[in-house]
Design an enzyme around this catalytic site. Sequence first.
Site, short mmCIF file in Angstrom:
data_model
loop_
_atom_site.label_atom_id
_atom_site.label_comp_id
_atom_site.label_asym_id
_atom_site.label_seq_id
_atom_site.Cartn_x
_atom_site.Cartn_y
_atom_site.Cartn_z
CG ASP A 5 -4.44 13.06 -31.24
OD1 ASP A 5 -3.72 14.18 -30.40
OD2 ASP A 5 -5.10 13.05 -32.03
CG ASP B 262 -2.84 18.73 -28.83
OD1 ASP B 262 -1.63 19.52 -29.20
OD2 ASP B 262 -3.19 17.24 -29.30
CG ASP C 144 -0.69 15.38 -26.87
OD1 ASP C 144 0.05 16.67 -27.17
OD2 ASP C 144 -1.30 15.41 -27.99
CB CYS D 94 -0.80 0.43 1.11
SG CYS D 94 -0.19 0.49 2.65
CB CYS E 111 4.92 -0.68 1.69
SG CYS E 111 3.46 -1.40 2.66
#
Length: 751
Positions: A646, A447, A650, A30, A33
Amino acid sequence: MGERAMPHAGGEQLNPDVEQMTLAIEGMTCAACANRIEKGLNKLPGMQQATVNFAMETAHVAFAPSGLTIDQVVNKVEQLGYHAKPKAEQEDSGDARQAAIRKQQLMFAISALLSLPLLWAMAGHFSFTSWLWVPELFMNPWFQLALATPVQFAVGARFYSGAYKALRSRSANMDVLVALGTSAAYFYSLYLTLEAASNPHHHGGVEMYYETSAVLITLILLGKLFESLAKGRSSEAIKKLMGLQAKTARVLRDGQEVDIPVEQVLAGDMCLVRPGEKIPVDGVVFEGASAVDESMLTGESIPVDKRAGDSVIGATLNKNGVLTVQATKVGKATALAQIIRVVEEAQGSKAPIQRVADAISGIFVPIVVAIAAAVFLLWYFGIDAGNLSGALEKAIAVLVIACPCALGLATPTSIMAGSGRAAELGILFKGGEHLESAHRLTTVVLDKTGTITHGKPVLTNVKLENRWEAGELLSWIGAAERNSEHPLAEAIVEGIKERGIALPAVEHFEAIPGHGVRAKVEGHDLLIGTRKLMTEEGVDASALLADMTGLEEAGRTAMLVAVDGRLAGLLAVADTIRETSREAVSRLKAMGIEVVMITGDNERTARAIAMEAGVDRVLAEVLPEGKAAEVKKLQQSGAVVAMVGDGINDAPALATADVGIAIGGGTDVAIEAADVTLMRGDLNGIADAILMSRKTMANIKQNLFWALAYNVIGIPIAASGFLAPWLAGAAMALSSVSVVLNALRLQRVKF
């Protein structure tokens, strides 16, 4: 979800004598930790900075070799109860992760199989399910013990291990809660089983809680499995970026063409690139002319004409001409390699989100243990002196009512329900932490190409001189452009065909690189292209130059048409905005979120698109590697930023942003680097994703409130002796049921 930048990524500079290394960490269960390892490493003398990333299962350390060695760093991690080794040694980390996931799947299957009869027996205890047939064997306490024991100690061993590590480092986490609660239920059931064996009149079978421990472990294992599957995809973006590189290069050496691995290309080498091939390295065109599709790196859909002296980027696609490219940047110096590095750094520097339940458990567990111990002592030495079984029952009732079923389910059930409903709406969250993070967003960076726009050029404007019949002239233009391999020509031909116009045969065709085309159709000489082409061919284009300039200012690519030496018309091609972009931007603004457009395109085109989409703030002419830097600037100003894109260019910005959102129609790399994917390519999905995050977070808070409310009310009652363990178990089960039912409300969310 903040980003913790390492000093080498900007800002404070590391001492040149400082050694940096990335370690692969095993055994973290987790976020707590990761926090423990990070704190432990930062306390080492000579350690300048240590950053542990739970999602990536890595630790990035910077230390002075004169005062600290890597072996000492590894030993410290081992002392804390985890395993570490330099990342370079982890060559099959992908295979190791898959093996770990397969093991988790097996453990979950075993746990579910063993827990099912216990769940069946529990269902038969309630009056409203008295009609349910339960095999007599399932009610046998020894049979239940045989089923629950392997779940508790074999399947659940990881929770005991995690709890031990947490307690040893003087902290508490969900593992402590799980180990505590399941152990209380299991050992109390064992106590009842043994008592029933020694006292045949004791109906202990009715009060067993074996199913409590077994079912809880099974459900938590399921959540851990989903988490591992999400984390396992974190390195896919890097793998796909690397896969874009050309594998070989055709190099001219000693007058001969030689195919060699791209890693062996040297700066200064001449590379021959034929049509349809990838350019192997960054360089400069030495000879030839062609259109190069740079969309995979720049995001711009319109290929760029290249001639001698122009620079080209490795991994981009040569469309139609033969190019001789002189290599200038090879290996790790290429633009693609730099983008890979930025994505790696951005993914590795993200701090893990602190789970609300973990934070609560740090306070909750010690308090519950202290209360249970105090209750036992009070009853054994005071209220009912010497009654060991009575005092033990009161203490166990406290532990059972405090069993973290509801607390453990509060977050994952809401996330599973919320992310499941989001998926039905076409919004894929890569992990629960991203569903949690999206509600805090204050700024959305969009974008331009392929995100606000379609990412594909179309014919938008046609203006023809009156002396020509429109259909006939367009048929000639379409016929001429049909022979061109240039994507702008494809857009023109497609636009003319959509008007239902047939295209005649072409008698002669000639492409003029960088300027346009010349053709002869049905006896007429056609010129289609730039102002410069018209000037060189002696065509007076002054009548349409003002229109041409206006179209260019509106962000369109305009071309002049001449027939038989006389100006005949004007065409314009552009990448148009998506039908839903303006509506989506308007929704985001109404939600109080600032919308910013970012693009590598020129200021004039960018402003035109932004105005059409309703975006007020524009960042234009931003180089691919600069997008991540612009996102960081916004973060430094206090904004919580979502990046929406996309393209491959990016990917670094998607990884750097607090939440990266990819358009589903975009590249696989953008989708893998992002935290959220909009499968339908509709920007309205951004607002939907944020709203779903807000509703899910509200649901999680409600769950945590009720989970804790049962404990706050139930613990004092149990401590007073008014709550038998079986009633405590019923209350605990009721709290779990209420949490799950509340979470399921998210499946009915509509926008």
